[in-house]
Write an enzyme that holds these catalytic residues in place. Sequence first.
Site, PDB file in Angstrom:
ATOM      1  CG  ASN A 253       2.731   5.239  32.649  1.00 23.08           C
ATOM      2  OD1 ASN A 253       2.766   5.218  31.510  1.00 23.08           O
ATOM      3  ND2 ASN A 253       3.712   4.524  33.461  1.00 23.08           N
TER       4      ASN A 253
ATOM      5  NE  ARG B 214      -0.967   1.836  32.588  1.00 17.74           N
ATOM      6  CZ  ARG B 214       0.013   2.430  31.812  1.00 17.74           C
ATOM      7  NH1 ARG B 214      -0.009   3.437  30.792  1.00 17.74           N
ATOM      8  NH2 ARG B 214       1.170   1.791  32.018  1.00 17.74           N
TER       9      ARG B 214
END
Length: 445
Positions: free
Chosen positions: A290, A292
């Site tokens: 991921n 983020r």
Amino acid sequence: MFKKILIANRGEIALRVIRTCREMGIQTVAVYSTADKDSLHVRFADEAVCIGPPQSSKSYLNIPAIISAAEITNADAIHPGYGFLSENSKFARICKEHDIKFIGPEADMIDKMGDKATAKATMKAAGVPIIPGSDGLVGSVAEGKKIANKIKYPVILKATAGGGGKGMRVVWKEDELEAAWDSAKTESAAAFGNDGLYMEKFVVNPRHIEIQIIGDQYGTVAHLSERDCSIQRRHQKLLEETPSPFMTDELRERMGNAAVKAAKSINYEGVGTIEFLVDANRDFYFMEMNTRIQVEHPITEEVINYDLIREQIKVAAGIKISGKNYYPTMHAIECRINAEDPYKNFMPSPGKILELHKPGGHGIRVDTHVYAGYTIPPNYDSMIAKLIAVAQTREEAIAKMRRALREFVIEGIKTTVPFHRQLLKSDGFVNGDYTTKYMDDFELK
Ligand code: MV4
């Protein structure tokens, strides 16, 4: 350092970012849909710009409106939060074209990790353990059968554009493969506009353990230890904790090293998470990365005493990190409080909050944008608060969380608070003996 950051998000994460910006002396711009005009993120920011109607596609995903808001207010950076545009490479590219720093990795990095088959090949090349399966995409049912016969059933077909369970099918024997193939392809095409599938050996009863990492713009990477996210329902996380009850010092060292090696090999810039599946033998495999900040980042912050948003902003501004890894000295648990009725299959329950009493006291943190009198709009994610408990030991953190869940009063809507009260009393959770299947057999009383 940035002078002014626009937060392209809403809810608790918008508030979370605004708070750190205030502490850093950075001006903030909130953007909001008409459904969010009374939201706290609008009031806490220095400036606010309405970017459209309630539907996300016309507001929080409306790239021209957000870029215009940044231009009008002279923001020099955009923080995307999680969800919405946070892993949208097109948005990251447009920010760059407008000379606005996207607080996150480069657009090409988002693309590379967003395509799961490419991400997996990249990790394999870096020497990170991956689950045996196809080399990249599978071209046909016949090819799929060949690969499955080699790696042995059960296998799993996954959408390369997927993540979070969509376009995924478990196949237990050969005569089920064709139907699974067809339905996974159709579902992926509809959901992502990309029907590419790859295949893996299906790991039965794994744990989902992820490693938080941070990289600066000069190639230095550090890991910030793990979070156990195995308590999920239909690929929605319900509770996370750190350290993982399944962790050992030795496993943390192996997983941390693998995560750092992975991020270094791709010159990763920003905060990121490497998700691993961990089997009963404590063998671990790369699953996804991921790119983020994640919902569950506060539990890491609490156990290592580290502001992840602050460090994320600093590396985006070109500041160097030391490169030292961080290890938990405390135990933290996060319960996601959703406006959902756990007794009705977790059906969304938007509406007006008539009364609100937030828990507090030693070791309790509540990250939320809601208040008494606030109306939860039906247009967005149902998470309304994150309740975080931190203590010296797991036992004490559980006791604190149970105490805080008793104190939490939210009237006017249904929430997942009663579910968490029961989860925190359940044997499997209390003993730390749970996997991603735990919720399948959990009966709400
Ligand atoms: C798997 C798996 C078992 N074997 N891959 C679910 C979401 C997506 N990110 C990947 N997922 C899984 N991949 C192999 N080869 C089991 C799951 C899985 C799962 C993973 C993490 C957390 C919860 C889960 C629930 C069901 C299945």
